[in-house]
Design an enzyme around this catalytic site. Structure first.
Site, PDB file in Angstrom:
ATOM      1  N   LEU A   1       0.855  -1.172   0.000  1.00  0.00           N
ATOM      2  CA  LEU A   1       0.000   0.000   0.000  1.00  0.00           C
ATOM      3  C   LEU A   1       0.897   1.230   0.000  1.00  0.00           C
ATOM      4  O   LEU A   1       2.000   1.202   0.546  1.00  0.00           O
ATOM      5  CB  LEU A   1      -0.899   0.036   1.247  1.00  0.00           C
ATOM      6  N   ASP A   2       0.408   2.324  -0.581  1.00  0.00           N
ATOM      7  CA  ASP A   2       1.150   3.575  -0.538  1.00  0.00           C
ATOM      8  C   ASP A   2       1.401   3.983   0.916  1.00  0.00           C
ATOM      9  O   ASP A   2       0.625   3.641   1.818  1.00  0.00           O
ATOM     10  CB  ASP A   2       0.362   4.702  -1.215  1.00  0.00           C
ATOM     11  N   LYS A   3       2.435   4.741   1.118  1.00  0.00           N
ATOM     12  CA  LYS A   3       2.772   5.223   2.462  1.00  0.00           C
ATOM     13  C   LYS A   3       1.567   5.875   3.133  1.00  0.00           C
ATOM     14  O   LYS A   3       1.282   5.629   4.314  1.00  0.00           O
ATOM     15  CB  LYS A   3       3.928   6.219   2.373  1.00  0.00           C
TER      16      LYS A   3
END
Length: 359
Positions: free
Chosen positions: A182-184
């Site tokens: 997942l994106d940060k």
């Protein structure tokens, strides 16, 4: 059967009538190279960028020597390798010659891909929100702000570092058992393998579209009640840190369902419409939901990278991986998990006056 939260309605979202959860052109028994990208590159972090303008001191200086000044923590050989890999531009043009000398006023952009040393496994104890765990796998509810895997600018404090500290077997596994990302600044559920057998099976299941993922999001504007975006995604030719819908990209498909909408006044007192969305992935391209929503003119709230204006007090993109479903790769038991909105997104939901999400 492991279950957290309400059972998903049959035939809706990512628990379709087709048990394989396949998309056109894919088959559970023979994942394609494009499908395998879903297993390893979902939400991958964009590399750190450094920018500079050539002044009198840089004019006529070899490009690799200028990079050493711009990024002194890296070796010259590593920086030369970045030049060879097309990670350096002058005025938007990729430069692959280390001996190139810039002209006065030219704008340099450097993408700092990590060194092999920086990716070394290092355990770091951290509090993990574990939603489910057994001897074969675990599901983590990742908070926004936590980087999944080490990358330039984030050499430590990542989920991978935490997994290495959580159980000894992680050190023997590829990426410490991480099979998707997942994106940060995206929160929510991630499955992680704890044994090589589980990791291998999960990668194959993700490639075959047998791991089902659903998200909650807030978007700008009034969206249709439901719509599907089927558009290829690739690197943005104008900005390598962004993804975009491009003809040369890889196939991607997202279903969107509008749960509710609300009117909200911005800081200037102007009325804005906010739509609460239920998003269903049928592929797993980098930044897929964010790109597809913005492509349709409905950028996510506070998603600066894709033009989403800040709103509702959120300081990160309004995207949460709320549901995760799969059949256990070892036992075959169905695993259906749900994570509630994290506090910052729940607060934004409330500020907008939106009802609690029911999907």
């Amino acid at each position: 059967m492991v279950q957290v939260g309400p059972t998903l309605p049959p035939g809706k979202g990512l628990y379709p009538a087709d048990p394989a959860g396949t998309t056109p052109g894919s088959s559970p028994g023979s994942p394609t190279d494009d499908a395998l990208e879903d297993a390893q590159d979902v939400g991958a972090e964009a590399p750190e960028r450094r920018e500079a303008e050539a002044g009198a001191k840089e004019q006529g200086l070899r490009l690799d020597k200028w990079l050493v000044q711009l990024a002194p923590e890296f070796s010259r050989s590593h920086l030369q390798g970045l030049i060879d890999r097309g990670c350096v531009t002058l005025d938007g043009v990729v430069i692959t010659q280390a001996s190139r000398k810039p002209r006065l006023g030219q704008r340099l952009v450097l993408e700092l891909l990590p060194t092999e040393e920086a990716l070394a496994f290092r355990p770091e104890a951290m509090a993990l929100d574990i939603v489910h765990e057994d001897e074969h796998l675990m599901v983590v509810n990742k908070p926004a702000g936590l980087v999944v895997h080490p990358a330039a600018g984030n050499w430590s404090g990542t989920l991978m570092n935490g997994l290495l500290a959580h159980h000894a077997g992680a050190a023997t596994l590829p990426r410490a058992g991480i099979v998707h990302r997942l994106d940060k600044d995206t929160s929510g559920l991630m499955v992680v393998g704890k044994t090589l057998a589980a990791v291998t099976a999960l990668v194959r299941m993700i490639a075959a579209r047998e791991v089902h993922r659903e998200y909650l999001a807030l978007a700008h504007g009034r969206t249709p009640d439901s719509w599907t975006v089927q558009a290829p995604i690739g690197r943005d030719p104008q900005s390598r840190t962004r993804m975009a819908v491009v003809g040369s990209g890889k196939p991607a498909m997202t279903d969107f369902y509008r749960l509710a909408e609300a009117q909200w006044q911005d800081a200037r007192g102007l009325g804005r419409t906010i739509s609460a969305l239920h998003c269903v992935l049928h592929s797993g391209r980098t930044h897929q939901i964010r790109v597809h929503a913005a492509h349709q003119g409905h950028a996510l709230v506070s998603d600066a990278l894709y033009g989403g204006a800040p709103a509702l007090g959120l300081e990160r993109q309004a995207l949460h991986a709320a549901r995760l479903g799969f059949d256990h790769p070892i036992t075959g038991e169905p695993v259906r998990l749900q994570a509630p909105l994290p506090c910052e997104m729940a607060a934004a939901w409330a500020v907008a006056g939106l009802p609690d999400p029911v999907f």
